[in-house]
Design a protein around this motif. Structure first.
Motif, PDB file in Angstrom:
ATOM      1  N   ARG A   9       0.796  -1.239  -0.098  1.00  0.00           N
ATOM      2  CA  ARG A   9       0.086   0.059   0.106  1.00  0.00           C
ATOM      3  C   ARG A   9       0.952   1.266   0.006  1.00  0.00           C
ATOM      4  N   VAL A  10       0.754   2.168  -1.150  1.00  0.00           N
ATOM      5  CA  VAL A  10       1.740   3.083  -1.053  1.00  0.00           C
ATOM      6  C   VAL A  10       1.695   4.258  -0.017  1.00  0.00           C
ATOM      7  N   ARG A  11       2.770   4.475   0.589  1.00  0.00           N
ATOM      8  CA  ARG A  11       2.635   5.201   1.958  1.00  0.00           C
ATOM      9  C   ARG A  11       2.936   6.856   1.156  1.00  0.00           C
ATOM     10  N   TYR A  12       2.442   7.790   2.130  1.00  0.00           N
ATOM     11  CA  TYR A  12       2.651   9.205   1.277  1.00  0.00           C
ATOM     12  C   TYR A  12       3.984   9.421   1.203  1.00  0.00           C
ATOM     13  N   VAL A  21       4.664   8.201  -6.963  1.00  0.00           N
ATOM     14  CA  VAL A  21       5.847   7.520  -6.242  1.00  0.00           C
ATOM     15  C   VAL A  21       7.206   7.567  -6.899  1.00  0.00           C
ATOM     16  N   TYR A  22       7.834   8.063  -6.074  1.00  0.00           N
ATOM     17  CA  TYR A  22       9.402   8.429  -6.326  1.00  0.00           C
ATOM     18  C   TYR A  22       9.819   6.996  -6.844  1.00  0.00           C
ATOM     19  N   HIS A  23      10.814   7.280  -7.886  1.00  0.00           N
ATOM     20  CA  HIS A  23      11.309   6.135  -8.641  1.00  0.00           C
ATOM     21  C   HIS A  23      12.173   4.935  -7.793  1.00  0.00           C
ATOM     22  N   SER A  24      13.026   5.421  -6.962  1.00  0.00           N
ATOM     23  CA  SER A  24      13.641   4.448  -6.209  1.00  0.00           C
ATOM     24  C   SER A  24      12.981   3.674  -5.459  1.00  0.00           C
ATOM     25  N   ASN A  25      11.805   4.014  -4.872  1.00  0.00           N
ATOM     26  CA  ASN A  25      10.923   3.011  -4.144  1.00  0.00           C
ATOM     27  C   ASN A  25      10.596   1.665  -4.660  1.00  0.00           C
ATOM     28  N   TYR A  26      10.595   1.815  -6.184  1.00  0.00           N
ATOM     29  CA  TYR A  26      10.376   0.645  -6.897  1.00  0.00           C
ATOM     30  C   TYR A  26      11.301  -0.474  -6.545  1.00  0.00           C
ATOM     31  N   LEU A  27      12.586  -0.040  -6.608  1.00  0.00           N
ATOM     32  CA  LEU A  27      13.823  -1.089  -6.149  1.00  0.00           C
ATOM     33  C   LEU A  27      13.525  -1.601  -4.750  1.00  0.00           C
ATOM     34  N   VAL A  28      12.940  -0.745  -3.573  1.00  0.00           N
ATOM     35  CA  VAL A  28      12.697  -1.347  -2.361  1.00  0.00           C
ATOM     36  C   VAL A  28      11.751  -2.137  -2.542  1.00  0.00           C
ATOM     37  N   TRP A  29      10.643  -2.113  -3.196  1.00  0.00           N
ATOM     38  CA  TRP A  29       9.729  -2.961  -3.483  1.00  0.00           C
ATOM     39  C   TRP A  29      10.144  -4.269  -4.017  1.00  0.00           C
ATOM     40  N   TYR A  64       9.205   2.361 -16.107  1.00  0.00           N
ATOM     41  CA  TYR A  64       8.208   3.014 -15.936  1.00  0.00           C
ATOM     42  C   TYR A  64       6.981   3.093 -16.712  1.00  0.00           C
ATOM     43  N   LYS A  65       5.816   2.687 -16.784  1.00  0.00           N
ATOM     44  CA  LYS A  65       4.833   2.782 -17.653  1.00  0.00           C
ATOM     45  C   LYS A  65       3.657   3.624 -17.225  1.00  0.00           C
ATOM     46  N   SER A  66       3.323   3.710 -15.950  1.00  0.00           N
ATOM     47  CA  SER A  66       2.413   4.320 -15.476  1.00  0.00           C
ATOM     48  C   SER A  66       2.520   4.766 -14.038  1.00  0.00           C
ATOM     49  N   PRO A  67       2.198   5.961 -13.610  1.00  0.00           N
ATOM     50  CA  PRO A  67       2.484   6.257 -12.011  1.00  0.00           C
ATOM     51  C   PRO A  67       1.803   5.655 -11.088  1.00  0.00           C
ATOM     52  N   ALA A  68       2.248   4.990  -9.911  1.00  0.00           N
ATOM     53  CA  ALA A  68       1.682   4.723  -8.736  1.00  0.00           C
ATOM     54  C   ALA A  68       1.474   6.097  -7.919  1.00  0.00           C
ATOM     55  N   ARG A  69       0.454   6.028  -7.025  1.00  0.00           N
ATOM     56  CA  ARG A  69       0.123   7.294  -6.236  1.00  0.00           C
ATOM     57  C   ARG A  69      -0.109   6.934  -4.846  1.00  0.00           C
ATOM     58  N   PHE A  70      -0.181   8.006  -4.056  1.00  0.00           N
ATOM     59  CA  PHE A  70      -0.445   7.687  -2.536  1.00  0.00           C
ATOM     60  C   PHE A  70      -1.683   6.653  -2.344  1.00  0.00           C
TER      61      PHE A  70
END
Length: 138
Positions: A9-12, A21-29, A64-70
Motif C-alpha cells: 500500500r503506497v505510503r505518503y 511514487v518516487y522512482h527509487s521506491n520501486y527498487l525497495v519494493w 516505468y509505464k504508468s505512475p503509482a500514487r499515494f
C-alpha cells in the motif's frame, strides 16, 4: 518457474510533490518481493546471512509505464524464470489491479563476508528446486 506476489500500500512518504511514487521506491519494493520469496521457499535471508553469505545486487533496472500514487494498493510480482547457478535472476511486475505500472529485473550473486564469490548452498538450491517443482505441478 517461481512466482511470488507481495502486496504493497503506497505510503505518503513514498510520493513526490507531484503525488507520484518516487522512482527509487520501486527498487525497495523489488527487495521486499525477494525477501518474501525466500521466506516462502523456506530459507529466510536472515538465515543466509547467519551462514556468513550475502546476495548483493549485481544489476538492477526498472521501466516505468504508468505512475503509482499515494494510497494505491499494489501487487509486486516476482518471477524466477531460470534456476540459479552462480547467480540468481529475477523479473518483476508492479500492478495496480490489472494495470501494469512498471517492470524490472535484478541479478544477485552469492558472496562471503570478505566479498569473495561463492556458489549457492546446496540446501538452498534444493529448496528452489522443490518450489519450482511445486509450481510446475499446479
Amino acid at each position: 518457474m517461481i512466482h511470488s506476489i507481495s502486496k504493497i500500500r503506497v505510503r505518503y512518504a513514498e510520493t513526490d510533490r507531484m503525488d507520484v511514487v518516487y522512482h527509487s521506491n520501486y527498487l525497495v519494493w523489488f527487495e521486499t518481493a525477494r525477501i518474501q520469496m525466500l521466506d516462502q521457499i523456506g530459507i529466510p535471508y536472515r538465515e543466509i546471512e547467519a551462514r556468513g553469505l550475502f546476495l548483493p545486487v549485481l544489476t538492477v533496472s526498472a521501466a516505468y509505464k504508468s505512475p503509482a500514487r499515494f494510497d494505491d494498493h499494489l501487487e509486486i510480482h516476482l518471477f524466477m524464470h531460470k534456476k540459479p547457478r552462480a547467480r540468481m535472476h529475477f523479473e518483476y511486475e508492479v500492478r495496480r489491479g490489472e494495470e501494469l505500472l512498471a517492470t524490472g529485473q535484478s541479478s544477485h550473486g552469492f558472496m562471503d563476508r570478505s566479498g569473495r564469490a561463492q556458489r549457492p548452498p546446496e540446501d538452498l538450491l534444493q529448496k528452489i528446486e522443490a518450489a519450482w517443482a511445486a509450481t510446475e505441478s499446479i
